[in-house]
Write a protein that holds these residues in place. Structure first.
Motif, PDB file in Angstrom:
ATOM      1  N   UNK A 170       0.851  -1.196   0.000  1.00 46.35           N
ATOM      2  CA  UNK A 170       0.000   0.000   0.000  1.00 46.35           C
ATOM      3  C   UNK A 170       0.883   1.241   0.000  1.00 46.35           C
ATOM      4  N   UNK A 171       0.901   1.943  -1.121  1.00 46.40           N
ATOM      5  CA  UNK A 171       1.695   3.158  -1.234  1.00 46.40           C
ATOM      6  C   UNK A 171       1.082   4.095  -2.252  1.00 46.40           C
ATOM      7  N   UNK A 172       1.668   5.261  -2.376  1.00 45.56           N
ATOM      8  CA  UNK A 172       1.153   6.254  -3.321  1.00 45.56           C
ATOM      9  C   UNK A 172       1.638   5.988  -4.734  1.00 45.56           C
ATOM     10  N   UNK A 173       2.793   5.292  -4.853  1.00 45.07           N
ATOM     11  CA  UNK A 173       3.381   5.084  -6.168  1.00 45.07           C
ATOM     12  C   UNK A 173       4.107   6.310  -6.689  1.00 45.07           C
ATOM     13  N   UNK A 174       4.298   7.324  -5.813  1.00 42.16           N
ATOM     14  CA  UNK A 174       4.962   8.578  -6.211  1.00 42.16           C
ATOM     15  C   UNK A 174       6.061   8.916  -5.191  1.00 42.16           C
ATOM     16  N   UNK A 175       7.235   8.314  -5.331  1.00 40.15           N
ATOM     17  CA  UNK A 175       8.319   8.581  -4.372  1.00 40.15           C
ATOM     18  C   UNK A 175       8.731  10.051  -4.369  1.00 40.15           C
TER      19      UNK A 175
END
Length: 238
Positions: A170-175
């Motif tokens: 689960x992450x934003x996918x935008x480091x």
């Protein structure tokens, strides 16, 4: 005794544990006790009918190629990551339906005070020095706490997907880089950061990035909030 009557319970969330990569590295016995032994004790209390939702960590991926998916083979670095992966193994060995959530760098109101965003925010407000590990180019897939909550709730509601043990990063996918995070906090607080550069921690990876396509497909969740939203929430929570 507290789990004697489980007839009316269909889901158990296990969110507890010993966090903090640096602390765990310095306290191996406590880390194993709080993470692995407590998880095993909890699992022994549960009948096979209970859906177990375990909060692991993106740290288990270690140095694996980005972006990290549910299918990416973990290569943990450091005691904290290895401890979390061993907890996942305990969940799998239970032989009952379970969901493993691997959150990425959670930020937002009410977050732990030992996390980067909270530390930087507090340091800038009080004009204290910020320890910058490395040159600040390290990046994290900062994920708003509300997006994690969405995933946890939907994992409970969509248990029909969970015919075995399912894993969801689960992450934003935008480091975003650490320097970007500091810049966002600076913009919000109107305070200039006082930086002190120190060597990077060898037990922490340089970059993280989630591919949460599986969560979108199975749980109908996608990231809704940005790092800017999270910093604003921290600011408003003061």
């Amino acid at each position: 005794r507290e789990f004697a009557n489980m007839n009316t319970i269909d889901t158990v969330f296990h969110l507890a544990g010993q966090p903090n990569v640096r602390y765990c590295q310095m306290n191996p016995k406590e880390t194993r006790r709080c993470n692995e032994e407590f998880t095993q004790s909890l699992l022994k209390c549960l009948p096979s009918t209970v859906h177990f939702i375990f909060t692991s960590s993106s740290s288990v991926y270690g140095s694996a190629p980005l972006p990290w998916t549910a299918e990416t083979i973990p290569t943990p670095q450091g005691l904290y990551a290895m401890s979390k992966l061993r907890c996942e193994a305990l969940v799998r060995s239970r032989g009952a339906p379970a969901t493993i959530i691997r959150p990425f760098s959670i930020v937002g109101a009410g977050s732990r005070p030992d996390l980067a965003a909270a530390i930087f925010f507090d340091s800038m407000v009080h004009r204290d020095t910020i320890e910058l590990y490395g040159d600040g180019s390290a990046s994290r897939d900062f994920t708003h706490v509300d997006d994690l909550n969405d995933a946890l709730v939907m994992a409970m509601k969509q248990r029909r997907w969970c015919l075995m043990v399912e894993v969801y990063p689960i992450g934003s996918g935008r480091p975003r880089s650490i320097l970007e995070l500091i810049g966002i906090i600076q913009s919000k607080t109107k305070r200039l950061p006082r930086l002190c550069q120190v060597p990077a921690n060898k037990h922490e990876v340089h970059s993280t990035c989630a591919n949460s396509a599986k969560a979108k497909r199975d749980l109908s969740v996608s990231p809704r909030k940005s790092l800017e939203d999270a910093v604003a929430d921290i600011f408003n929570d003061q």
